[in-house]
Structures are given as C-alpha cells and as structure tokens.
Design an enzyme around this catalytic site. Structure first.
Site, short mmCIF file in Angstrom:
data_model
loop_
_atom_site.label_atom_id
_atom_site.label_comp_id
_atom_site.label_asym_id
_atom_site.label_seq_id
_atom_site.Cartn_x
_atom_site.Cartn_y
_atom_site.Cartn_z
CG HIS A 227 44.51 51.52 -22.06
ND1 HIS A 227 45.67 52.05 -21.68
CD2 HIS A 227 43.92 52.55 -23.11
CE1 HIS A 227 46.08 53.34 -22.30
NE2 HIS A 227 45.00 53.46 -23.15
CG ASP A 231 45.41 47.76 -17.43
OD1 ASP A 231 46.22 48.78 -17.27
OD2 ASP A 231 44.09 48.15 -17.16
CD GLU A 257 55.16 53.88 -19.68
OE1 GLU A 257 55.57 54.62 -20.77
OE2 GLU A 257 54.05 53.81 -19.20
#
Length: 356
Positions: A227, A231, A257
């Site tokens: 993640h 990000d 997203e």
C-alpha cells in the site's frame, strides 16, 4: 475489501452490504458511522480497515468516534467549526453592543440639542447670559459626542479585523475539510457539493460534463508492491490529471483509486479530447523506483463521460458516467467512453451512497 478492478458481473449493492455489516456489529446507523464503514469497505485506508475489523462486534460509539477522528479528523473539524461559529456570534454581539451605545449617545445628544433650543426660545432670560450658557453646553456636549464617536469607530474597526481573522480561519478549515490528505486534490465531500451544484441553474448543462476515472488493475498493484507504493502512485496519478486539465477544472478523488472531473464550458468532443490527453499522459509517465530499479508501470486509466444535459439530476448524471466508465473497463481498459443510450446498465453505483 478493496475490489480494485471493476467486475464484469453485476455486484451486490454496496450500501446494503455496509448496512448489513453495521447491523451485524451492533453499530448505530448514523451518518458518521456509515462514512467510517464505507471508507473501510472500499479499502482506501488498509490500516482503518484492520482497526475497524479488530473492534469486532463490541465496538462502542466512543471507539468508532476515536477512529473517525484519527483517520479523517472530520469530527474534530466539526468541533472546530462550532468553536469558530461561536466566536463569530460573540464578535457580532460585541459589535451590536457598540452600535447600541453609539445610538444611545446620539439620542442623548439630540435630546440636549432640543433642550438647548427650548432655552434659547425662552425670552424671559437675559439673551447674552442665555447664549453663553447654550454655547458652553453645546461645546461640551459636541466634544463628548465626537470623542465617543471616534472611540466607537476605532472599536468597530478592531471588531471588523477580528471577524476578518475568524473568517480566514473558517475558510482555511473548509479548505482542509474539502481536501484529500493523500493526493492534495478535492475529496469526496467537495465532490458532493460540486456535483449537487450542477443543477442549481449556474451551469450551462449542454457544456458541462462529469468524468469518472479509475486506475486499471490497482488492486494488483497494491497486492504486488504494498500500500505505501500504491499511495505514491495515487498521488502521482492525481498530479498527472491536475497537470493536464485547465486550472478551473474541478478534480477530486472520490474514493480508493477513483477520481472525478467536472468540466464546465466545453463541448463533449472537447471534454473527450481532455480525457484522452490525461489518459495518454499517464500511460507515458514512468513509475519506477529510482533506488531499487523496480518498474511499477505502466499505470493506466479508464474514463467515462456523461454530459449534464443527458441526465435529470446529480444522481442520474453520476450513474450514467459510471455506466460509461464500466463500458471503458469492459472494452479492455485504458480508454475513454462517453455515455450513450443503450449502454449496458446492469452495473451502476448510486451517487446517493456517497452523500453524508
């Protein structure tokens, strides 16, 4: 919880799933709790998802509010807004008090003028003595009234400056509340407001379009690289979108997203050209770790457009743009589609689930 890629088969109703999860955990069905569970459901913040799951079926409202404040800060911001509102009310009360004092001072001065006029018209007294007395009285009263007025003006100016500072604070809090902390573009709260405003009469509907965009195979990126990398990619995608549209075009991250773009003042062809410009720019953007040499790309977008005059309200506009996005996904991804009658309608998300 993050579905990542839009499925080809119809998906269960998100709102129903969230409501069921809340009911299973014995959570009160209030807006701030729904917002918390929605964010956890779409998987935009894995840490939040894990912590919420860890609470199990015995989550207290206090624990839920603590999570909400920790990850969103919105409950805390609400209290700040209340404090700012209280300060504005206090400043207004003070200003009203000053104006009442000034009114009282002027009324006293007018009364004195009337009494002096009465004395002057009284012919029983010596004229010279009467005039001297009246002049002295008026000089003193006028001087006091002018001094009081100057003091009031200074106080009003000070109050105005204080209120201007409070207003600046309020504007800053609103900006923060409407900004996505990860991508630094507008968040879903701001998107809700902007989308609702399209049909308030201030937009030219035939020249206003809603574009929904979704990063292709984003779940695979998160699963493969983690993640933190996901990000960074989200932030980079937001920058690419923002860089390739006009400054006055509204760009927001609406969850996970997913991104939304609201364009005003362009024809459908022009907006589709904008979509293609954004899509191609992202496709050509390198996503590589300069330290390890790992290549995360290519990163691509699918985009769906619907013009505002093709819908009756914000909900329908969102649903039709989402249908166009689904068709772009179904056509192989990394492409743009405009809504047309006859497009497949068995996969739509209601904009209402985003409303708070």
């Amino acid at each position: 919880m993050n579905t990542g890629v839009t499925p080809k088969a119809p998906v269960p109703d998100i709102a129903a799933q969230i409501t069921y999860a809340m009911r299973t955990m014995g959570v009160a069905p209030i807006p701030r709790n729904y917002e918390l569970f929605y964010e956890a459901y779409i998987g935009s913040n894995p840490a939040l998802t894990r912590e919420l799951s860890a609470l199990g079926s015995k989550a207290t409202q206090e624990e839920l509010d603590t999570l909400g404040e920790q990850y969103f800060g919105r409950h805390h911001q609400s209290r700040i807004m209340e404090n700012v509102h209280s300060r504005i009310v206090t400043e207004l009360d003070g200003l009203l008090g000053l104006l009442k004092q000034e009114q009282s001072s002027l009324e006293s001065y007018n009364k004195l003028l009337g009494e002096t006029c009465t004395r002057i018209n009284n012919k029983s007294k010596n004229s010279a003595e009467l005039l001297r007395s009246a002049i002295t009285l008026l000089q003193e009263a006028t001087g006091d009234t002018m001094a009081h007025g100057e003091k009031t003006v200074e106080s009003v100016e000070q109050k105005s400056q204080e209120m201007a500072e409070v207003r600046k604070e309020l504007d800053e809090y609103k900006r923060i509340a409407n900004t996505d902390s990860l991508t630094r573009i507008a968040n879903r709260r701001a998107f809700d407001e902007k989308l609702a405003a399209i049909y308030d009469g201030s937009f030219n509907l035939p020249l206003t379009g809603l574009v929904l965009a979704d990063i292709d195979h984003f779940k695979k990126i998160n699963d493969s690289y983690g993640h933190p990398v996901g990000d960074k990619i989200l932030a980079s995608v937001a920058t690419v979108i923002r860089t390739n549209v006009r400054k006055d075009v509204f760009v927001s991250r609406t969850g996970g997203e997913e991104f939304a773009i609201i364009v005003d003042g362009n024809t459908p062809d022009e907006i589709m050209q904008m979509c293609e410009r954004v899509r191609q720019a992202l496709e050509l953007t390198p996503f590589k770790n300069s330290r390890t040499g790992v290549n995360y790309g290519p990163i691509t977008l699918s985009l769906g457009l619907c013009m505002a005059n093709a819908a009756e309200d914000p909900g329908e506009l969102y649903a039709k743009a989402d249908i166009a996005l689904y068709c772009a996904k179904n056509a192989g991804r990394n492409c743009s589609r405009q809504f047309e009658d006859g497009m497949k309608k068995d996969f739509t998300k209601s904009w209402l689930i985003y409303r708070r």
